[in-house]
Design a protein around this motif. Sequence first.
Motif, PDB file in Angstrom:
ATOM      1  N   THR A 147       0.857  -1.137   0.064  1.00 31.56           N
ATOM      2  CA  THR A 147       0.015   0.056   0.070  1.00 31.56           C
ATOM      3  C   THR A 147       0.864   1.334   0.141  1.00 31.56           C
ATOM      4  O   THR A 147       1.712   1.342   0.818  1.00 31.56           O
ATOM      5  CB  THR A 147      -0.999   0.089   1.215  1.00 31.56           C
ATOM      6  OG1 THR A 147      -0.404  -0.071   2.407  1.00 31.56           O
ATOM      7  CG2 THR A 147      -1.908  -1.096   1.182  1.00 31.56           C
ATOM      8  N   ILE A 242      -1.135  -3.805  -5.795  1.00 29.86           N
ATOM      9  CA  ILE A 242      -0.623  -2.485  -5.195  1.00 29.86           C
ATOM     10  C   ILE A 242      -1.824  -1.678  -4.734  1.00 29.86           C
ATOM     11  O   ILE A 242      -2.867  -1.396  -5.868  1.00 29.86           O
ATOM     12  CB  ILE A 242      -0.045  -1.624  -6.262  1.00 29.86           C
ATOM     13  CG1 ILE A 242       1.412  -2.525  -6.712  1.00 29.86           C
ATOM     14  CG2 ILE A 242       0.627  -0.592  -6.029  1.00 29.86           C
ATOM     15  CD1 ILE A 242       2.193  -1.906  -7.722  1.00 29.86           C
ATOM     16  N   ALA A 247      -1.723   4.399  -5.635  1.00 28.32           N
ATOM     17  CA  ALA A 247      -1.908   3.630  -6.617  1.00 28.32           C
ATOM     18  C   ALA A 247      -3.210   4.111  -7.663  1.00 28.32           C
ATOM     19  O   ALA A 247      -3.371   3.679  -8.859  1.00 28.32           O
ATOM     20  CB  ALA A 247      -2.580   2.230  -6.283  1.00 28.32           C
ATOM     21  N   TRP A 250      -1.698   5.376 -11.116  1.00 34.71           N
ATOM     22  CA  TRP A 250      -1.267   4.024 -11.918  1.00 34.71           C
ATOM     23  C   TRP A 250      -0.615   4.560 -13.200  1.00 34.71           C
ATOM     24  O   TRP A 250       0.521   4.023 -13.614  1.00 34.71           O
ATOM     25  CB  TRP A 250      -2.308   3.101 -12.020  1.00 34.71           C
ATOM     26  CG  TRP A 250      -2.035   1.674 -12.430  1.00 34.71           C
ATOM     27  CD1 TRP A 250      -2.199   1.408 -13.601  1.00 34.71           C
ATOM     28  CD2 TRP A 250      -1.552   0.641 -11.802  1.00 34.71           C
ATOM     29  NE1 TRP A 250      -2.003  -0.145 -13.681  1.00 34.71           N
ATOM     30  CE2 TRP A 250      -1.728  -0.522 -12.382  1.00 34.71           C
ATOM     31  CE3 TRP A 250      -1.403   0.480 -10.400  1.00 34.71           C
ATOM     32  CZ2 TRP A 250      -1.061  -1.736 -12.026  1.00 34.71           C
ATOM     33  CZ3 TRP A 250      -0.989  -0.736  -9.986  1.00 34.71           C
ATOM     34  CH2 TRP A 250      -0.916  -2.033 -10.673  1.00 34.71           C
ATOM     35  N   GLN A 270      -3.517  -3.647  -9.882  1.00 43.05           N
ATOM     36  CA  GLN A 270      -4.185  -2.350  -9.235  1.00 43.05           C
ATOM     37  C   GLN A 270      -4.910  -3.275  -8.319  1.00 43.05           C
ATOM     38  O   GLN A 270      -5.739  -4.166  -8.597  1.00 43.05           O
ATOM     39  CB  GLN A 270      -4.504  -1.465 -10.077  1.00 43.05           C
ATOM     40  CG  GLN A 270      -5.035  -0.319  -9.419  1.00 43.05           C
ATOM     41  CD  GLN A 270      -5.533   0.770 -10.252  1.00 43.05           C
ATOM     42  OE1 GLN A 270      -6.253   0.640 -11.217  1.00 43.05           O
ATOM     43  NE2 GLN A 270      -5.274   2.115 -10.251  1.00 43.05           N
TER      44      GLN A 270
END
Length: 289
Positions: A147, A242, A247, A250, A270
Amino acid sequence: MALNKQVPFIGVDIGGSHITAAQVDCTAFSVITESLKRERVASKDSAQVIFDAWTAALLPLIKGFSATEIKIGIAMPGPFNYKEGIALFKNVKKYDSLYGIDVGKVLSERLDIPRNHIIFINDAEAFLGGELAAGAAAGKQKAIGITLGTGLGSASNCKGDVVDVNRAALPFLDQHAEEYLSTRWFLGRYHELTGHELKNVEELLAAAEPGLKDQIFDEFATNLASFINDFIADEDPEVLIIGGNIARTWDHFMPRLEQLIVNKNVVINQTKMWESAALVGAACIWSNQ
């Protein structure tokens, strides 16, 4: 808000600047959306202010239940004594005022529920548990998760149960990994390059010139790839998930990251559940009790 009387499980996610809580259906591994509560938390303020915000989020969720029905699972960042429920935050720029406090005892008294009806779990551990149950790692046997936000969380189930592996504290370049893989790195790097202060990564995306933005995200992707390559080598997962607020950027770091990952057999996903992952992962610990 009408609460579902068949769902006495409450999932809680404590972030660096917020608390999110909701009823969780631990048979479907899903959040009861209409029950979701979110409160801002001044995490650098006094213990009283912090507990007031947490209590404001939780009280509406337990209203109407008997004290013996409700079960609360709390996804909490470290450092924290999860078994005893005692805060160990010190010089981490969030929740420092809680250091040494028995958080479980305080919440039990404020919510008027038994202390043993509140359990704590590391937030990264809860995140990966939720993603394994119903998210981007569902169906996989071996997974790792990170995270990326105000801090850096890391968890793995590759050696058995889902556990926090705390790779944020590992030596990395000239500091620790978290110093290069969190919001404060973005803000610090932007300040180094421009002399300007920003509050979050969203402001960076809005303010930075395209060339500067690309430079910063490429540097971040390079650091992240180095971190992930070591993590993968140590754990040998099928999939990496992730999550966290970073995130959400991305598309700005993923193309470069994919180029730099050594083990191309590992799927990088993701998060599918976002904040719901930690809520599900925390609440549904009770279904195994």
